[in-house]
Design a protein around this motif. Structure first.
Motif, PDB file in Angstrom:
ATOM      1  N   VAL A 101       4.643   6.943   2.837  1.00 22.49           N
ATOM      2  CA  VAL A 101       4.438   5.519   2.585  1.00 22.49           C
ATOM      3  C   VAL A 101       4.233   4.831   3.933  1.00 22.49           C
ATOM      4  N   HIS A 102       3.214   3.990   4.018  1.00 20.55           N
ATOM      5  CA  HIS A 102       2.913   3.289   5.265  1.00 20.55           C
ATOM      6  C   HIS A 102       4.102   2.428   5.670  1.00 20.55           C
ATOM      7  N   TRP A 103       4.352   2.312   6.957  1.00 19.60           N
ATOM      8  CA  TRP A 103       5.508   1.544   7.436  1.00 19.60           C
ATOM      9  C   TRP A 103       5.425   0.070   7.053  1.00 19.60           C
ATOM     10  N   LYS A 104       4.194  -0.467   6.839  1.00 19.27           N
ATOM     11  CA  LYS A 104       4.045  -1.871   6.450  1.00 19.27           C
ATOM     12  C   LYS A 104       4.400  -2.122   4.978  1.00 19.27           C
ATOM     13  N   THR A 105       4.266  -1.109   4.152  1.00 14.33           N
ATOM     14  CA  THR A 105       4.349  -1.281   2.697  1.00 14.33           C
ATOM     15  C   THR A 105       5.652  -1.934   2.226  1.00 14.33           C
ATOM     16  N   PRO A 106       6.817  -1.379   2.540  1.00 10.37           N
ATOM     17  CA  PRO A 106       8.047  -2.036   2.058  1.00 10.37           C
ATOM     18  C   PRO A 106       8.223  -3.449   2.612  1.00 10.37           C
ATOM     19  N   PHE A 107       7.828  -3.647   3.866  1.00  7.55           N
ATOM     20  CA  PHE A 107       8.024  -4.954   4.475  1.00  7.55           C
ATOM     21  C   PHE A 107       7.112  -6.009   3.845  1.00  7.55           C
ATOM     22  N   LEU A 108       5.835  -5.675   3.626  1.00  6.15           N
ATOM     23  CA  LEU A 108       4.922  -6.634   2.991  1.00  6.15           C
ATOM     24  C   LEU A 108       5.371  -6.953   1.567  1.00  6.15           C
ATOM     25  N   THR A 109       5.846  -5.935   0.865  1.00  6.67           N
ATOM     26  CA  THR A 109       6.333  -6.142  -0.491  1.00  6.67           C
ATOM     27  C   THR A 109       7.509  -7.117  -0.488  1.00  6.67           C
ATOM     28  N   GLY A 110       8.414  -6.940   0.445  1.00  3.90           N
ATOM     29  CA  GLY A 110       9.543  -7.859   0.563  1.00  3.90           C
ATOM     30  C   GLY A 110       9.110  -9.249   0.968  1.00  3.90           C
ATOM     31  N   TRP A 111       8.167  -9.337   1.895  1.00  4.90           N
ATOM     32  CA  TRP A 111       7.688 -10.637   2.379  1.00  4.90           C
ATOM     33  C   TRP A 111       7.016 -11.411   1.249  1.00  4.90           C
ATOM     34  N   ALA A 112       6.310 -10.709   0.366  1.00  2.00           N
ATOM     35  CA  ALA A 112       5.633 -11.357  -0.760  1.00  2.00           C
ATOM     36  C   ALA A 112       6.645 -11.936  -1.751  1.00  2.00           C
ATOM     37  N   ALA A 113       7.829 -11.391  -1.786  1.00  2.00           N
ATOM     38  CA  ALA A 113       8.926 -11.907  -2.622  1.00  2.00           C
ATOM     39  C   ALA A 113       8.502 -12.137  -4.076  1.00  2.00           C
ATOM     40  N   GLY A 114       7.813 -11.178  -4.648  1.00  3.15           N
ATOM     41  CA  GLY A 114       7.423 -11.260  -6.043  1.00  3.15           C
ATOM     42  C   GLY A 114       6.093 -11.935  -6.299  1.00  3.15           C
ATOM     43  N   ARG A 115       5.532 -12.586  -5.279  1.00  2.00           N
ATOM     44  CA  ARG A 115       4.250 -13.271  -5.463  1.00  2.00           C
ATOM     45  C   ARG A 115       3.116 -12.250  -5.513  1.00  2.00           C
ATOM     46  N   THR A 116       2.098 -12.582  -6.272  1.00  2.00           N
ATOM     47  CA  THR A 116       0.900 -11.748  -6.353  1.00  2.00           C
ATOM     48  C   THR A 116       0.274 -11.636  -4.965  1.00  2.00           C
ATOM     49  N   PHE A 117      -0.167 -10.413  -4.609  1.00  2.00           N
ATOM     50  CA  PHE A 117      -0.817 -10.254  -3.308  1.00  2.00           C
ATOM     51  C   PHE A 117      -1.894  -9.194  -3.322  1.00  2.00           C
ATOM     52  N   VAL A 118      -2.791  -9.344  -2.347  1.00  2.00           N
ATOM     53  CA  VAL A 118      -3.807  -8.349  -2.009  1.00  2.00           C
ATOM     54  C   VAL A 118      -3.499  -7.927  -0.588  1.00  2.00           C
ATOM     55  N   TRP A 119      -3.588  -6.642  -0.330  1.00  2.00           N
ATOM     56  CA  TRP A 119      -3.391  -6.152   1.032  1.00  2.00           C
ATOM     57  C   TRP A 119      -4.661  -5.417   1.431  1.00  2.00           C
ATOM     58  N   LEU A 120      -5.319  -5.895   2.499  1.00  2.00           N
ATOM     59  CA  LEU A 120      -6.527  -5.265   3.030  1.00  2.00           C
ATOM     60  C   LEU A 120      -6.161  -4.512   4.302  1.00  2.00           C
ATOM     61  N   ASP A 121      -6.260  -3.202   4.232  1.00  2.00           N
ATOM     62  CA  ASP A 121      -5.884  -2.357   5.369  1.00  2.00           C
ATOM     63  C   ASP A 121      -6.700  -1.074   5.283  1.00  2.00           C
ATOM     64  N   ASP A 122      -6.842  -0.396   6.402  1.00  2.00           N
ATOM     65  CA  ASP A 122      -7.603   0.856   6.416  1.00  2.00           C
ATOM     66  C   ASP A 122      -6.710   2.082   6.291  1.00  2.00           C
ATOM     67  N   GLU A 123      -5.392   1.895   6.149  1.00  2.00           N
ATOM     68  CA  GLU A 123      -4.474   3.035   6.098  1.00  2.00           C
ATOM     69  C   GLU A 123      -3.717   3.141   4.780  1.00  2.00           C
TER      70      GLU A 123
END
Length: 173
Positions: A101-123
């Motif tokens: 799992v990418h190191w950003k994944t858990p942190f972005l999920t937490g930062w979104a705090a349940g809000r709908t999101f799109v993540w654009l990344d190459d990894e």
């Protein structure tokens, strides 16, 4: 910003700055060329100002999710014609995500705090998608951008269509 507006998390390297040169068919303006010379990073000439206009046209809240951190606002945003955007502050912790799992994944999920999101990344990988699906109560589109091409018409189409479906409330992808 409405609380129900989806986040679009933006990486820079490989997404807005592709690893291969783009054939834009135009030469940079003298102002842009002077700005690029002052920065001293030759890869920044690969930033396409059209990407900024297209990102602003999406129905979302743009957020930097890059190791460039605040420098993305100072260097990349002006090249794209973007206003100053919120920046995800990466933790200083040594916590490791689950294997693969990418190191950003858990942190972005937490930062979104349940809000709908799109993540654009190459990894992004399927392991990230599965992790978000299991740990994020909101909807999410984790969209991998080809790092050699950067954002393409197809990427913008995919993201735009996903956001248009009930404001991104479509099934998690």
């Amino acid at each position: 910003m409405p609380a129900d507006r989806s986040y679009v998390f933006l990486d820079v390297d490989g997404v807005l700055i592709p690893f291969a040169a783009r054939a834009t068919g135009r030469s940079p303006s003298s102002h842009r060329a002077a700005h690029l010379d002052a920065i001293g990073n030759p890869l920044l000439e690969r930033v396409d100002p059209q990407d900024g206009r297209r990102l602003l046209a999406l129905d979302c809240q743009l957020v930097w999710a890059t190791t460039w951190m605040a420098e993305a606002n100072d260097v990349v945003a002006p090249l794209l014609g973007l206003p100053e955007l919120p920046v995800v502050p990466w933790p200083d912790s040594d916590d490791e995500p689950p294997r693969g799992v990418h190191w950003k994944t858990p942190f972005l999920t937490g930062w979104a705090a349940g809000r709908t999101f799109v993540w654009l990344d190459d990894e992004i990988t399927d392991l990230d998608r599965h992790w978000v699906s299991a740990h994020h109560p909101g909807k999410a589109l984790l969209h991998r951008v080809d790092p050699h091409l950067g954002l393409t018409d197809a990427d913008f189409s995919t993201v735009g269509q996903w956001l248009a479906v009930d404001g991104g409330k479509a099934a998690s992808m």
